[in-house]
Scaffold this motif. Structure first.
Motif, PDB file in Angstrom:
ATOM      1  N   TYR A   1       0.805  -1.221   0.000  1.00 64.65           N
ATOM      2  CA  TYR A   1       0.000   0.000   0.000  1.00 64.65           C
ATOM      3  C   TYR A   1       0.839   1.273   0.000  1.00 64.65           C
ATOM      4  O   TYR A   1       0.388   2.314   0.452  1.00 64.65           O
TER       5      TYR A   1
ATOM      6  N   ILE B   1      -4.991   5.275   5.672  1.00 67.55           N
ATOM      7  CA  ILE B   1      -6.353   4.734   5.792  1.00 67.55           C
ATOM      8  C   ILE B   1      -7.210   5.816   6.440  1.00 67.55           C
ATOM      9  O   ILE B   1      -6.793   6.419   7.432  1.00 67.55           O
TER      10      ILE B   1
ATOM     11  N   VAL C   1     -10.365  -1.690   1.599  1.00 68.17           N
ATOM     12  CA  VAL C   1     -10.727  -0.302   1.331  1.00 68.17           C
ATOM     13  C   VAL C   1     -10.726  -0.089  -0.179  1.00 68.17           C
ATOM     14  O   VAL C   1      -9.800  -0.507  -0.871  1.00 68.17           O
TER      15      VAL C   1
ATOM     16  N   GLY D   1      -8.467  -9.503   1.552  1.00 66.37           N
ATOM     17  CA  GLY D   1      -9.074  -8.892   2.736  1.00 66.37           C
ATOM     18  C   GLY D   1      -9.098  -9.854   3.910  1.00 66.37           C
ATOM     19  O   GLY D   1      -9.986  -9.800   4.755  1.00 66.37           O
ATOM     20  N   LEU D   2      -8.121 -10.751   3.948  1.00 64.03           N
ATOM     21  CA  LEU D   2      -8.085 -11.729   5.041  1.00 64.03           C
ATOM     22  C   LEU D   2      -6.851 -11.579   5.928  1.00 64.03           C
ATOM     23  O   LEU D   2      -6.790 -12.146   7.015  1.00 64.03           O
TER      24      LEU D   2
ATOM     25  N   SER E   1       0.809   4.799   7.351  1.00 64.55           N
ATOM     26  CA  SER E   1       0.154   4.108   8.466  1.00 64.55           C
ATOM     27  C   SER E   1       1.210   3.452   9.347  1.00 64.55           C
ATOM     28  O   SER E   1       2.282   3.086   8.879  1.00 64.55           O
TER      29      SER E   1
END
Ligand code: ADP
Length: 389
Positions: free
Chosen positions: A298, A326, A341, A353-354, A380
């Motif tokens: 990301y 985020i 997201v 997404g796990l 982040s």
């Protein structure tokens, strides 16, 4: 509403007394406003100026009529007070049903320098509440309906959210697997060509592609299996002494191809004096790998800082990136199953997404905690705290 009903009751009693003055033909004597002739020393008691003598039977009969006319249907204890004698000359009870009962009148004595009649309503409170019964019942029904409606809405939206995230998962899943399979299939087509033997360089390239793609598929399947395994509640920890600094290096090593591909810069602040933990090494490796993997995934030009320090309870380690960040409203959701997201209509990178829910499950099993600090567009930081034992 209760206060409003109280005022209504007061108004009806005052009007009844006004009517009584007229019935007794004494209203002309009292030039003051009706409210000034009536005193209310306590909630349930009304004192109304009335110069004696007065015929008690007439008084009772008129008063009963007036109370009925103005809708005051609760017991009224009446007292006729003489200022000269400082006591009630006459007392009586006017019942709500109009039937005379042999109840002893209980009218509190109030010393005043003038004659008055006292109207005492011992059941005033219950009477007002009973007037409100309809309102209370309908409010309760309305409240129940509202609660049921809100609960319905809540479940509807939750279900909708689950359906959408599940749909997203299937989409990501197919996407994640379809591309490597097609690439492998194409490469296999080339490899089955008889002439390929004569072109060893080409053969090596295509064999490399098959290897790379099948490795990729293997890791994805592993990820899903690991998650399915924990989902069925079988997270058995095999605890052993673990050196967190070693595990961090191993995780970074595992991610070398991705780090290389994205040209990620890593810095370390491994300041924990005692890096040893009693934990499941394999799972801790997954936690760190997932967090570093996300940090690289990301971020456009990843600068990642991995840090450790001792804490009162155990050990803290953090992974900070300079990535997309985020938004605050998403911070809680990212730990939900399948949640990813979106940026507009699409996702920034591939994934299921796990990862984070798996991280959280592992940390929970270890009695650890995770929190995120993030600024959209700036980066982040995921901070993990693990107990030593
Ligand atoms: P995946 O990465 O496979 O989508 P995760 O459970 O690991 O699944 O992460 C859930 C979501 O949280 C990601 O889709 C991403 O939107 C967000 N996220 C996780 N880590 C980061 C990070 N370091 N920076 C920005 N967003 C992140």
């Amino acid at each position: 509403m209760y206060r409003f009903e109280q005022k209504e009751f007061d108004r009806s009693v005052v009007k009844s007394i006004g009517g009584l003055y007229e019935d007794l033909d004494v209203s002309a004597y009292y030039t003051s406003h009706l409210n000034e002739l009536i005193e209310k020393p306590e909630q349930h008691l009304y004192l109304a100026h009335l110069t004696l003598p007065v015929n008690n039977d007439t008084l009772v009969s008129y008063l009963q009529d007036e109370l009925d006319d103005f809708g005051v249907f609760t017991d009224c204890h009446l007292g006729v007070y003489s200022a000269a004698l400082n006591k009630y000359l006459y007392t009586d009870v006017l019942t709500s049903t109009g039937v005379r009962e042999k109840i002893k009148a209980r009218v509190p004595v109030q010393a005043r320098p003038y004659d008055y009649i006292a109207l005492y309503f011992p059941n005033r409170r219950q009477y007002i509440l009973s007037q409100m019964n309809f309102l209370i019942t309908s409010s309760a029904i309305l409240l129940i309906v509202l609660v049921l409606f809100s609960a319905g809405l809540y479940y509807f939206y939750r279900q909708k959210f689950l359906n959408e995230t599940q749909k997203d998962f299937i989409h990501n899943f197919t996407h994640e697997f379809k591309t490597p399979v097609s690439v492998i299939s194409l490469a296999a087509d080339v490899l089955t060509n008889k002439n390929i033997i004569e072109k060893p360089a080409k053969l090596a390239t295509y064999a490399g592609i098959v290897k790379y793609q099948s490795d990729y598929l293997h890791t994805q399947i592993e990820k899903l299996l690991e998650f399915a395994y924990t989902e069925s509640g079988q997270l058995h920890l095999k605890k052993e002494p673990v050196n967190i600094h070693q595990v961090i290096h191993e995780a970074v090593n595992n991610l070398a191809p991705l780090i290389h591909e994205k040209n990620a810069q890593l810095t370390y602040d491994l300041n924990a004096v005692d890096p040893m933990l009693q934990a499941d090494r394999g799972y801790i490796l997954i936690v760190i790998t997932n967090l570093v993997d996300n940090a690289v995934k990301y971020s456009k030009e990843p600068h990642i800082s991995i840090a450790t320090k001792d804490s009162g309870r155990g050990l803290i380690f953090s992974v900070a990136d300079n990535g997309i960040g985020i938004e605050k409203k998403e911070l809680k959701k990212i730990f939900r199953k399948f949640y990813r997201v979106r940026s507009g209509d699409t996702y920034v990178t591939k994934g299921f997404g796990l990862g984070l829910i798996f991280v959280k499950t592992i940390l929970d099993a270890h009695g650890g905690k995770i929190k995120v600090e993030s600024l959209p567009g700036k980066g982040s930081t995921f901070i993990v705290e693990l107990p030593r034992h």
